[in-house]
Scaffold this active site. Structure first.
Site, short mmCIF file in Angstrom:
data_model
loop_
_atom_site.label_atom_id
_atom_site.label_comp_id
_atom_site.label_asym_id
_atom_site.label_seq_id
_atom_site.Cartn_x
_atom_site.Cartn_y
_atom_site.Cartn_z
N GLY A 46 0.77 -1.24 0.00
CA GLY A 46 0.00 0.00 0.00
C GLY A 46 0.81 1.29 0.00
O GLY A 46 0.30 2.33 -0.41
N ASP A 104 -4.73 1.51 10.98
CA ASP A 104 -6.08 1.18 11.42
C ASP A 104 -5.98 0.59 12.83
O ASP A 104 -5.92 1.33 13.80
CB ASP A 104 -6.70 0.21 10.41
CG ASP A 104 -8.15 -0.11 10.71
OD1 ASP A 104 -8.78 0.64 11.47
OD2 ASP A 104 -8.67 -1.11 10.18
N LYS A 132 -6.64 6.24 10.94
CA LYS A 132 -8.03 6.01 11.37
C LYS A 132 -7.99 5.71 12.87
O LYS A 132 -8.00 4.56 13.28
CB LYS A 132 -8.62 4.79 10.65
CG LYS A 132 -9.07 5.03 9.25
CD LYS A 132 -10.12 4.01 8.78
CE LYS A 132 -9.53 2.68 8.45
NZ LYS A 132 -10.42 1.87 7.57
N VAL A 154 -11.57 2.97 2.82
CA VAL A 154 -11.16 3.84 1.71
C VAL A 154 -10.22 3.09 0.76
O VAL A 154 -9.57 2.13 1.17
CB VAL A 154 -10.49 5.14 2.21
CG1 VAL A 154 -11.49 6.02 2.94
CG2 VAL A 154 -9.29 4.84 3.11
N ASP A 160 -6.19 -0.79 -1.32
CA ASP A 160 -6.94 -1.67 -2.21
C ASP A 160 -8.22 -2.20 -1.58
O ASP A 160 -8.39 -2.18 -0.36
CB ASP A 160 -6.09 -2.89 -2.60
CG ASP A 160 -5.93 -3.88 -1.45
OD1 ASP A 160 -5.51 -3.45 -0.36
OD2 ASP A 160 -6.26 -5.07 -1.63
N ARG A 166 -5.73 0.31 -6.26
CA ARG A 166 -4.47 0.88 -5.75
C ARG A 166 -3.96 2.00 -6.65
O ARG A 166 -3.21 2.88 -6.22
CB ARG A 166 -3.38 -0.20 -5.69
CG ARG A 166 -3.60 -1.28 -4.65
CD ARG A 166 -2.32 -2.09 -4.50
NE ARG A 166 -2.52 -3.37 -3.82
CZ ARG A 166 -2.52 -3.53 -2.51
NH1 ARG A 166 -2.37 -2.51 -1.71
NH2 ARG A 166 -2.69 -4.73 -1.98
P1 IMP Z 1 -3.48 -2.40 10.82
O1 IMP Z 1 -3.21 -0.98 11.26
O2 IMP Z 1 -2.47 -3.40 11.35
O3 IMP Z 1 -4.89 -2.82 11.10
O4 IMP Z 1 -3.31 -2.57 9.28
C1 IMP Z 1 -3.18 -1.53 8.39
C2 IMP Z 1 -3.33 -2.13 7.03
O5 IMP Z 1 -4.69 -2.55 6.83
C3 IMP Z 1 -3.05 -1.10 5.95
O6 IMP Z 1 -1.69 -1.09 5.59
C4 IMP Z 1 -3.98 -1.52 4.85
O7 IMP Z 1 -3.35 -2.50 4.04
C5 IMP Z 1 -5.16 -2.18 5.56
N1 IMP Z 1 -6.28 -1.23 5.73
C6 IMP Z 1 -6.74 -0.68 6.87
N2 IMP Z 1 -7.77 0.15 6.63
C7 IMP Z 1 -7.96 0.14 5.29
C8 IMP Z 1 -8.88 0.82 4.40
O8 IMP Z 1 -9.73 1.65 4.78
N3 IMP Z 1 -8.76 0.53 3.10
C9 IMP Z 1 -7.84 -0.32 2.59
N4 IMP Z 1 -6.95 -0.98 3.37
C10 IMP Z 1 -7.02 -0.75 4.72
#
Ligand code: IMP
Length: 180
Positions: A46, A104, A132, A154, A160, A166
């Site tokens: 990403g 996230d 987020k 998003v 993606d 992407r």
């Molecule tokens: P986390 O913070 O470990 O949950 O993971 C973050 C990853 O989850 C990011 O690098 C994205 O690949 C994916 N991700 C989290 N939120 C979104 C979104 O809204 N759209 C697309 N991918 C997301």
């Protein structure tokens, strides 16, 4: 031209460009003090468009590398991370700038940060295009955030849905019919 799967554009390309310009200045000013070429590590996949835009605005020598990692399955963070593609450049005694598309839950990033510190990185600075905060499940914050967004799914600019979108040059919200 807006993709037919997109309900609305949340952040347009010119906003992303201005954000990258500001972040590039931050990275440069840090390196003026340390006299060290910044080592930027993008988390695949990403971060690729964000990394590409960001480095265009950095006017000093810079090193880039990529890491592909994911947390072990499960609800609880295991404290361990599985590496799918490791770094080519050593992070020993370096300040590592992690370049991320979005934070996230924060699980992957927390584990990657811990791993880099265990490998001897002097410091780990987290730069994320999107944050987020409502989705957070572990205690981690970015040092530099481009845009704080609500808890919506998003896509675009590296993000993606099922490996699609992407390539969009903006961040957008998907139409519900795409994923329902
Ligand atoms: P986390 O913070 O470990 O949950 O993971 C973050 C990853 O989850 C990011 O690098 C994205 O690949 C994916 N991700 C989290 N939120 C979104 C979104 O809204 N759209 C697309 N991918 C997301």
């Amino acid at each position: 031209m807006i993709d037919s799967g997109i309900e609305k554009v949340l952040i347009n390309f010119s906003q992303i460009q201005s954000c990258c310009e500001k972040m590039a200045k931050t990275i440069e000013s840090y390196s003026v003090d340390t006299k060290e070429a910044p080592l930027l590590v993008g988390l695949l996949k990403g971060s690729v468009p964000f990394m590409a835009e960001l480095i265009k605005h950095i006017t000093i020598p810079v090193e880039i590398d990529f890491l592909s990692a994911h947390s072990y399955e499960g609800i609880q963070s295991s404290g361990k991370v599985k590496i799918d593609k490791d770094l080519d450049i050593s992070c020993l005694n370096r300040t590592v700038w992690i370049i991320e598309d979005i934070i996230d839950t924060g699980r992957t990033l927390l584990e990657v940060k811990q791993m880099l510190l265990e490998r001897g990185a002097q410091d780990v600075v987290i730069v994320t295009l999107l944050d987020k905060p409502e989705g957070r499940k572990v205690q981690i914050e970015a040092d530099h955030v481009g845009f704080t967004i609500p808890n919506a799914f998003v896509v675009g600019f590296g993000l993606d849905y099922n490996e699609k979108y992407r390539n969009l040059p903006y961040i957008g919200v998907l139409k519900p019919e795409v994923y329902l």
